[in-house]
Structures are given as C-alpha cells and as structure tokens.
Scaffold this motif. Structure first.
Motif, PDB file in Angstrom:
ATOM      1  N   SER A 197       0.816  -1.169   0.027  1.00 37.71           N
ATOM      2  CA  SER A 197      -0.150   0.066   0.153  1.00 37.71           C
ATOM      3  C   SER A 197       0.854   1.210   0.073  1.00 37.71           C
ATOM      4  O   SER A 197       0.418   2.554  -0.730  1.00 37.71           O
ATOM      5  CB  SER A 197      -0.990   0.052   1.169  1.00 37.71           C
ATOM      6  OG  SER A 197      -1.613  -1.113   1.212  1.00 37.71           O
ATOM      7  N   ASP A 198       2.001   1.187   0.852  1.00 37.87           N
ATOM      8  CA  ASP A 198       2.798   2.375   0.962  1.00 37.87           C
ATOM      9  C   ASP A 198       3.480   2.655  -0.428  1.00 37.87           C
ATOM     10  O   ASP A 198       3.679   3.695  -0.795  1.00 37.87           O
ATOM     11  CB  ASP A 198       3.832   2.122   1.912  1.00 37.87           C
ATOM     12  CG  ASP A 198       3.408   2.490   3.252  1.00 37.87           C
ATOM     13  OD1 ASP A 198       2.345   3.154   3.470  1.00 37.87           O
ATOM     14  OD2 ASP A 198       3.861   1.820   4.352  1.00 37.87           O
ATOM     15  N   ALA A 201       0.976   4.080  -2.979  1.00 35.47           N
ATOM     16  CA  ALA A 201       0.676   5.454  -2.463  1.00 35.47           C
ATOM     17  C   ALA A 201       1.965   6.482  -3.029  1.00 35.47           C
ATOM     18  O   ALA A 201       1.317   7.522  -3.407  1.00 35.47           O
ATOM     19  CB  ALA A 201       0.415   5.634  -0.909  1.00 35.47           C
ATOM     20  N   LYS A 206      -3.936   6.390  -5.115  1.00 35.89           N
ATOM     21  CA  LYS A 206      -4.406   6.237  -3.748  1.00 35.89           C
ATOM     22  C   LYS A 206      -4.623   4.497  -3.798  1.00 35.89           C
ATOM     23  O   LYS A 206      -5.334   4.114  -4.671  1.00 35.89           O
ATOM     24  CB  LYS A 206      -5.755   6.693  -3.659  1.00 35.89           C
ATOM     25  CG  LYS A 206      -5.854   8.441  -3.450  1.00 35.89           C
ATOM     26  CD  LYS A 206      -5.672   8.249  -1.968  1.00 35.89           C
ATOM     27  CE  LYS A 206      -5.306  10.092  -1.591  1.00 35.89           C
ATOM     28  NZ  LYS A 206      -6.571  11.075  -1.910  1.00 35.89           N
ATOM     29  N   PRO A 207      -3.847   3.731  -2.916  1.00 31.31           N
ATOM     30  CA  PRO A 207      -3.974   2.289  -3.224  1.00 31.31           C
ATOM     31  C   PRO A 207      -5.566   1.739  -2.954  1.00 31.31           C
ATOM     32  O   PRO A 207      -5.658   0.756  -3.596  1.00 31.31           O
ATOM     33  CB  PRO A 207      -3.125   1.962  -2.163  1.00 31.31           C
ATOM     34  CG  PRO A 207      -2.748   3.086  -1.072  1.00 31.31           C
ATOM     35  CD  PRO A 207      -3.060   4.211  -2.081  1.00 31.31           C
ATOM     36  N   TRP A 208      -6.434   2.372  -1.976  1.00 33.43           N
ATOM     37  CA  TRP A 208      -7.333   1.446  -1.667  1.00 33.43           C
ATOM     38  C   TRP A 208      -8.618   2.184  -2.139  1.00 33.43           C
ATOM     39  O   TRP A 208      -8.516   3.556  -2.092  1.00 33.43           O
ATOM     40  CB  TRP A 208      -7.609   1.388  -0.185  1.00 33.43           C
ATOM     41  CG  TRP A 208      -6.539   0.488   0.311  1.00 33.43           C
ATOM     42  CD1 TRP A 208      -5.247   0.655   0.794  1.00 33.43           C
ATOM     43  CD2 TRP A 208      -6.900  -1.137   0.593  1.00 33.43           C
ATOM     44  NE1 TRP A 208      -4.689  -0.532   1.157  1.00 33.43           N
ATOM     45  CE2 TRP A 208      -5.574  -1.470   1.013  1.00 33.43           C
ATOM     46  CE3 TRP A 208      -7.924  -1.926   0.400  1.00 33.43           C
ATOM     47  CZ2 TRP A 208      -5.395  -2.871   1.390  1.00 33.43           C
ATOM     48  CZ3 TRP A 208      -7.625  -3.226   0.641  1.00 33.43           C
ATOM     49  CH2 TRP A 208      -6.608  -3.806   1.134  1.00 33.43           C
ATOM     50  N   ILE A 264      -5.961   1.473   7.410  1.00 34.10           N
ATOM     51  CA  ILE A 264      -6.116   1.432   6.096  1.00 34.10           C
ATOM     52  C   ILE A 264      -7.319   2.512   5.568  1.00 34.10           C
ATOM     53  O   ILE A 264      -7.066   3.393   4.844  1.00 34.10           O
ATOM     54  CB  ILE A 264      -6.488   0.272   5.455  1.00 34.10           C
ATOM     55  CG1 ILE A 264      -5.192  -0.680   5.628  1.00 34.10           C
ATOM     56  CG2 ILE A 264      -6.852   0.183   4.219  1.00 34.10           C
ATOM     57  CD1 ILE A 264      -5.343  -2.244   4.955  1.00 34.10           C
ATOM     58  N   ASN A 267      -7.128   6.210   6.645  1.00 35.21           N
ATOM     59  CA  ASN A 267      -5.912   6.798   6.178  1.00 35.21           C
ATOM     60  C   ASN A 267      -6.114   7.478   4.828  1.00 35.21           C
ATOM     61  O   ASN A 267      -6.156   7.069   3.878  1.00 35.21           O
ATOM     62  CB  ASN A 267      -4.550   5.634   6.028  1.00 35.21           C
ATOM     63  CG  ASN A 267      -3.226   6.020   5.761  1.00 35.21           C
ATOM     64  OD1 ASN A 267      -3.199   7.281   5.474  1.00 35.21           O
ATOM     65  ND2 ASN A 267      -2.258   5.286   5.849  1.00 35.21           N
ATOM     66  N   LYS A 269      -4.090   8.845   2.916  1.00 38.41           N
ATOM     67  CA  LYS A 269      -2.842   8.593   2.054  1.00 38.41           C
ATOM     68  C   LYS A 269      -3.295   7.418   1.287  1.00 38.41           C
ATOM     69  O   LYS A 269      -2.885   7.266   0.220  1.00 38.41           O
ATOM     70  CB  LYS A 269      -1.601   8.225   2.812  1.00 38.41           C
ATOM     71  CG  LYS A 269      -0.359   9.232   2.226  1.00 38.41           C
ATOM     72  CD  LYS A 269       0.656   8.801   3.149  1.00 38.41           C
ATOM     73  CE  LYS A 269       1.283   7.500   2.991  1.00 38.41           C
ATOM     74  NZ  LYS A 269       2.304   7.128   4.036  1.00 38.41           N
ATOM     75  N   TYR A 270      -4.206   6.593   1.794  1.00 40.87           N
ATOM     76  CA  TYR A 270      -4.620   5.141   1.481  1.00 40.87           C
ATOM     77  C   TYR A 270      -5.835   5.317   0.527  1.00 40.87           C
ATOM     78  O   TYR A 270      -6.156   4.483  -0.424  1.00 40.87           O
ATOM     79  CB  TYR A 270      -4.744   4.261   2.267  1.00 40.87           C
ATOM     80  CG  TYR A 270      -3.509   3.577   2.772  1.00 40.87           C
ATOM     81  CD1 TYR A 270      -2.169   4.205   2.481  1.00 40.87           C
ATOM     82  CD2 TYR A 270      -3.360   2.575   3.988  1.00 40.87           C
ATOM     83  CE1 TYR A 270      -1.075   3.754   2.794  1.00 40.87           C
ATOM     84  CE2 TYR A 270      -2.077   1.898   4.016  1.00 40.87           C
ATOM     85  CZ  TYR A 270      -0.928   2.453   3.709  1.00 40.87           C
ATOM     86  OH  TYR A 270       0.153   1.895   4.360  1.00 40.87           O
ATOM     87  N   CYS A 298      -7.174   3.335  -8.379  1.00 39.33           N
ATOM     88  CA  CYS A 298      -6.876   2.660  -7.198  1.00 39.33           C
ATOM     89  C   CYS A 298      -6.398   1.360  -7.598  1.00 39.33           C
ATOM     90  O   CYS A 298      -6.496   0.554  -8.688  1.00 39.33           O
ATOM     91  CB  CYS A 298      -7.899   2.659  -6.335  1.00 39.33           C
ATOM     92  SG  CYS A 298      -9.502   1.719  -6.617  1.00 39.33           S
TER      93      CYS A 298
END
Lengths: 450, 350
Positions: A197-198, A201, A206-208, A264, A267, A269-270, A298
């Motif tokens: 995920s990091d 990001a 945005k990962p999620w 998660i 967040n 960032k996520y 995503c």
C-alpha cells in the motif's frame, strides 16, 4: 329523489359481466394445477426417486434473491419439479428482512425462506414460528456440510435447516494487469499488504478503494472489514465470544481490530481512489466502489466473492485478466487461514411433507451441482464437484471453503441480534467512517445490546 | 430484454383476477347503493298511492327507518375504521408495554428507553426541528408567493411552477434532491447541481449530507419544496375570496400595501392559514419517506417515523417501535384538537 332506470341497468350489467368473467377465470385457474405431468419413470429422474409421492403439490419459497440470480434458481430445480411433480414458486424481495417478520406474524409465512442471517433465523425459531428440520434433512445436511456451518442454523439444540449458497468475504480485488505493469506482487502477509500500500501510495495512486453505501443497509461492508481483521488479530474463540456477547462489544481487543482496520480505511494517504477523502467511503455505493480499479485510479478493494458480478461489462475476471482477487492475507500465516463468509439457510415455516421433501433436496449434493452448473455460485456443500464451478473466483472460493487449513467464521453482524447486527453496528460504522472515534462508536453499540 | 407473454401468463391471470374482483366489488357496491334507496323510495311511493286511493291519511315519514338507512351507509365505514384504525391503535398501545418479541410485559421500559437513549434523543430533537421549521417556512413562502403573484401577469404559469412539486411523490422528490446534493471527488465531474455551482464559483465540492445539523436543514428544504405549493394554492384561493368591497373600502381609506397585508389580507384568510399550518404540521410529524430515501437516518438525521419503522420491522424491537408510534400519536393529538375547536368556532361564527 328520482332514480333513473338506465344507469341502474348499466351497473347491473357491469356487475353481471364481472361475475361471469370471474367464473370463467375460476375455471381456467383450477384446470391449470390439476394437470401434473411428470415423467417419474425415466432414467434422468432416478436421483429424485426418494422425493416422489407429492405430485401436483405446491411449495412457495421466499428470499432476497432477485433478477438473474432468481432465474438461475428457478432453473436449478426444474428437473426436480419435472420428476416429482412438485411445483416450486420462488419470490424474491428487496425488502426480505423487513417483510419476512411481517408475513410470519401476520399468519402468511412462506413455506420456505432462504434466510441469510442466523440472527434472524434464531428470532423466528425462538418465537416458535419455524418448524424443525425433518430427520431426513438433518441426515442429509450432516452428510454434506461441515459441522460449523450447521451450528449457525441450530437454536437451543434444534436443527432448523441446511445451508444453501455461500460466499467468501476474505478477498482483496486487484488488477493483475496493473500489478504486472508496475511490478507489484500479491502480498502474502499483512505486513506485505501495508508495504505494498505504501509503495502504491508513493507512486501517486491512492492504493485503496472503499464504499459502504448500500441503501438502507448502509454500513455493512465496513462491518465485514472489522470482522475480517478481528479474525486475524485474535483467535476464532475471541470472535465467537464477541458475536455471542460473552465479551463486551467495546472490549479492548475489538477496539484494537477497529483501529487496525482504521490504519487503512481512515488513512487519507490510502483512500479513497477516485472518490475523494476518507469520508467519501460513507457515500460511495459498495457496488461502484471497486470500479476505479479498472480505470487505474486505485489498486485494491476488499470485497466478497460476489463482487465478481459488479464489474462493468466486458471486464475479464481471471488470474490473467482485468481483475481478480487474492486472499486477504493473515497477520501470522502460521496460525492458519481465517476465512470470513456468509450464506443463506433453508428454513421451513410450514412442514407439509412436500415442503420437507424440497428442504431435503436443497441440502443434497445433486442440488448443489445442479445449481453450480448454471453458473456464479458457491456452496460449502462437500459433494460439490469443483469441475462444475466455472467462474475462477467461485473456484477459488470453493477451494478455500474446502481447504482443511481454513478457519471459517460466519459474518458476525449476521449472527448478532438484528437490533445490533443490522442496526447499531451498521450505523456505528457509518459514524466511525464519518469521523467519530473508536471508543465512542464501540461504547454506543455496546449500550444497544440487551 | 425479451418478454415472453406465454411464460408470464400466471401474472396476467392474476392481473385479470384483480380487475374482475375490482369490477365485481365496485359494481356490486354501486348497484347496492342505487338499489336500496330506490327500494325505499318505491315503497314509499306505493304507500302514498295506496293511501291516496283508500282515502286514508298519508303515512308520516317514519324517523327510525331513516336511522336504519343512515346505518346502512355508515356501517361499512365504521367497520373499516374499526378494523383499520381503532383496533391497530389499541394493539400498538398494548405492544408498547411489551418487550421486543411482544411476549412479556415490561411496563414503561420502552418509554424510559426512548428518553434515555442518546440516539433517540437526537431523533426527538430532529423531529422538533422539522415540525417547527417546515410549517413555518412552507406557509410563509406559500403566503408570500400567493400575495406577490396575485393578479400579476402570467399568474397561472407562475403558480403552476411552484405547485408542480406537489404532484411528485415524496420518494421521487427525495431522489431528485439527492442528485442535487450529490458529491463526486474533486478531480471528477460533478453530477450534483449544488456542488457544480460551488465548483464553478471556485470552491471545493462538499459532502452535503454528512454534516449535522446542516443535513437536517437540507432535508427540510425538500419538504418545504413539496409543501409550499400546497400552502400557496389554498392561501391564494383564500385571498381571492376576500370580498372586493372590503379591499375597495380599505383602498379608499388610503392604506399602504403594508397595511393592506397586515390589516386586511391576513385577518381575512386566518381560517385558511390555520388549516394550512395544521395540515403541514401533521404531515411533517409523520415524515418518513424523505429521510429514508436520502440518508436512511444516518449521520444524525433520523426522525421518529423512520426510527419507528427501523425498530419495529428491521431490528425486531416491536415494543420500542410501538412506543415511538404511540409517542408520535400523542404529539399529533393536540394539533388535531386545536383544529377541531377551530372548525367548531368557525361554524358558530359563520
């Protein structure tokens, strides 16, 4: 007061026509169901021999299953109907959970209901509205289903019906194409998942993606998140104690799971690829929530196996296709693979012999395979032949359900009393996403559980 | 989508049955309503003819028979009211003293719960906000509008514009407004009117329905949008019914428009104004569709009727749901009493 003859005549004629029509309708109606044409003797009817003797009888089924899925249901028991002469009528409703109690209390209960919430099943059982399953059904269910599945439809030692379809919720959807292009790999542990995920990001995506809006059921996808995480941070026993209220809802271990899910979901960032900030999760429809994966906005979306039906048309669901899912990783893989899932149970309100015959048949391996062949279906039935499951994600689900290492647990919110599981828990999750802190949310839910 | 008429024939059969039943019941009722008075009329006629032929004194119209006649018309209504309203009301009241499964008596527990639970306190507070704001704002807007467009050019067009939302169901209106308040991420195209306006003015899109108490106010806007048309129509009719000589006399006395409004128009339409406020108040107390469709009571927007439905039908808490229903009933009673007394006074004055 003057009374004209003419309107009176017209009215009398209208009434007479009405009566005549109703008599005619009556005639056709009754001739319909007396003609039970079954070919019980033929070879393909051999498996249905033990359900014979109910020719021309009707069985009504009520469920929350609609549209294509309902058509597939009708198709799945067609052979059974032809061979036994039992006429099964299925009615699906979007208001199933609210209407079933109304119908049961009003003396208009369906013969059979497919109940997806053990908590709701328990309510009917405790009020004496459900009929215990027959010995045949019980034997059939014990033969075909794992013992922990049967536990969910057993109330005070009485068994009320076998499971039917199932779904596996511990999945994270992703795009194999995107992963290959960017050189990402499917994570095996929770730490890998966070690292991935990091990485995503940092690459500017945005990962999620997440969404918990679902009409008047808004909030349920978030309860799945918490349950899945709890199964990974604690033992299955703690999970059981939580769903049965042996430990308080706001136990520190639950708070811990909520906070971990929050690393998660809350967040900035996520989340929330393509939709906006954290709070957009509350208003994003769960059906649409994963779609940005196909647009590269995503990369990850935690949702059940049935999400396979939600992708836009022409999206290829396969290990080498546009989208696929991986198992939501365990924190410590050495402790086994916890699996969160759900499913519906075949409960009976009227125990006429033909209804019991249908109930028994639905628990059989023949039925499971007959339904699986039509497509998009998963069941924990161990007679289910993997070769009959076409959809790759369904195959993966069946494999996980049949895996000896899997520790299966049923959706916690469905096990709890409806006032909590479908009430304050859902609302609490919405408030939590909307910014309320963990302790206050859990405290509120605990207070509502009596 | 293929539609197979043959495969759907059971549904058509059902439809036909419904039509037939409708024709039989309504036709039968109409025949009955026609035949019974006709029978009495004919008998009376025959009596009169017989009496005049024999030279005997004309038989007096007998009172009891008319009572019987009235009963014939009243009975179905009274029966239906009894089955549909009175019995359920009594049953609900009884249920409100029982537990969630309606099996054990719990005394006043449900009422205690209602006033102790934080979430329900919020619900009661929201209902209060609704019932204060909606009648006030909707009636004021309807009144202002009807005064402003009265005798203006294109009055009919202007009036139908504001009246049209009345024709839309609450659910339909809520869906329309949900689109108005819709939110899309900053880098997406906005589909909500409100956010599009904000964005084109250089602002950031907002999730309007998430913030309390702003969201309750935004939901109230929907109700006002629907009800202002009703207020406008009734009040406009009342304004037009003000006797012309009064208006003329006032004009001759040289009143300003301001004085005209406060001293002539308002007192003249007072009965209509009360009817409007009372009707909207009762509709507002019962509001359910708007809240359920837009937010389903999430984000602190729930109201009594919505919570009642959830408790009784979704959560299986019949006792708590019934207690909320009884409380709602109690809230409506003073308004109804006020309205009845008002009607009585008007009849005396008129």
């Amino acid at each position: 007061m003057a009374f004209h003859a003419r309107p009176r005549q017209a009215l009398a004629i209208a009434g007479a026509i009405g009566l005549a029509l109703s008599a005619a309708a009556c005639g056709t109606g009754s001739s319909d169901n007396s003609s039970g044409n079954n070919n019980a003797g033929s070879a393909e009817c051999a498996p249905y021999e033990k359900y014979q003797g109910h020719d021309g009888k009707k069985v009504g089924i009520y469920s929350s299953i609609r549209d294509i899925e309902a058509d597939r249901l009708d198709q799945s028991w067609k052979q059974f109907e032809e061979c036994t002469g039992i006429d099964i009528t299925h009615e699906g409703s979007g208001e199933f959970e609210a209407q079933l109690p109304v119908r049961a209390d009003g003396g208009n209960a369906p013969d059979i209901a497919f109940i997806p919430q053990p908590g709701l099943l328990q309510r009917f059982a405790e009020r004496g509205q459900l009929k215990p399953a027959s010995a045949e059904t019980k034997a059939m269910a014990e033969e075909n289903y794992p013992a922990d599945w049967l536990k969910y439809s057993t109330v005070d030692g009485t068994f009320y019906g076998a499971p039917l379809g199932s779904n596996v919720k511990s999945f994270v959807w992703y795009s194999p194409k995107m992963f290959q292009e960017k050189g990402w790999t499917v994570p095996e542990t929770w730490d890998d998942l966070i690292k991935l995920s990091d990485t995503i990001a940092d690459s500017g995506i945005k990962p999620w993606c997440a969404g918990i809006e679902s009409g008047d059921a808004t909030g349920w996808p978030a309860t799945d998140w918490i349950e899945d995480v709890l199964l990974r941070t604690q033992t299955p026993e703690v999970y059981d104690q939580w769903t049965t209220h042996e430990i308080p809802f706001n136990d520190p271990r639950i708070a811990d799971a909520l906070d971990r899910a929050g690393t998660i979901l809350k967040n900035e960032k996520y989340v929330n690829g393509g939709f906006g900030g954290v709070r957009s999760i509350a208003t994003t429809a769960f059906q649409e929530a994963g779609v940005p994966i196909t647009q590269g906005k995503c990369a990850l979306h935690r949702q059940a196996s049935f999400y396979a039906n939600q992708w836009p048309e022409n999206t290829k669901v396969a290990e080498d296709g546009d989208v696929f899912a991986f198992y939501f990783p365990a924190i410590d893989p050495a402790r086994g693979k916890p699996v969160l899932g759900g499913g519906e149970f075949v409960a009976v309100f009227n125990d006429r012999p033909e209804v019991q015959a249908v109930q028994t048949y639905l628990a059989s391996g023949e039925y499971a395979n007959s339904r699986a062949k039509i497509g998009d279906w998963v069941s924990a039935n161990n007679k289910l032949d993997l070769a009959n499951v076409a959809n790759p994600i369904d195959k993966l689900s069946v494999e996980i359900l049949q895996d000896e290492n899997s520790v299966f647990r049923f959706d916690g919110s469905d096990l709890m009393p409806a006032a909590v599981g479908a009430g304050t828990f859902w609302k609490g999750m919405v408030d939590w996403i909307n910014g309320k802190d963990t302790a206050a949310v859990l405290q509120g839910i605990e207070g509502s559980w009596k | 989508m293929n539609f197979d008429f043959a495969a759907q024939s059971p549904k058509f059969m059902m439809l036909l049955w419904g039509l037939v039943a409708f024709a039989v019941v309504i036709g039968g009722l109409l025949v009955l309503l026609d035949a019974v008075p006709a029978f009495f009329a004919r008998r009376r006629e025959a009596q009169l003819v017989a009496a005049s032929a024999s030279g005997a004194p004309l038989p007096a119209r007998t009172k009891p028979r008319e009572g019987l006649f009235a009963l014939f018309f009243l009975l179905p209504t009274v029966l239906l009211l009894l089955i549909g309203l009175v019995v359920p009301a009594i049953r609900t009241t009884l249920l409100s003293f029982m537990d969630g499964s309606s099996q054990n008596w719990v005394g006043l527990d449900n009422y205690r719960w209602m006033f102790a639970e934080d979430a329900i306190e919020r619900v009661l507070l929201n209902t209060l906000i609704w019932v204060v704001l909606v009648p006030l704002v909707a009636t004021t807007m309807g009144l202002l509008y009807s005064v402003l467009v009265d005798k203006a050019r294109l009055e009919v067009v202007a009036k139908s514009l504001i009246f049209m939302p009345m024709a839309i169901s609450f659910v339909g209106a809520s869906i329309i407004w949900r689109f108005v308040y819709a939110y899309r991420g900053e880098d997406q195209e906005q589909i909500g009117l409100l956010n599009q306006i904000v964005v084109s003015l250089g602002g950031e899109p907002r999730q309007w329905l998430l913030d309390s108490p702003l969201n309750t106010l935004l939901l109230i806007v929907i109700m006002v949008w629907i009800q202002a048309g009703f207020a406008m129509v009734v009040l406009s009719a009342a304004i037009k019914a003000i006797p012309a000589d009064i208006v003329e006399a006032a004009r001759l006395d040289g009143v300003s428009p301001w004085q005209m409004f406060w001293q002539i128009t308002l007192p003249s339409i007072r009965p209509a104004l009360i009817v409007v406020v009372v009707t909207i108040s009762i509709a507002t107390l019962k509001v359910f569709d708007i809240v359920r469709t837009t937010t389903n009571g999430n984000y602190d927007t729930s109201v009594i009727a919505n919570e009642m439905y959830n408790q009784a039908f979704r959560y299986g808490q019949n006792g708590q749901g019934s207690a909320l229903a009884v409380f709602l009933f109690v809230l409506v009673i003073p308004i109804v009493i006020f309205q009845i007394r008002n009607l009585r006074r008007q009849r005396r004055e008129g």
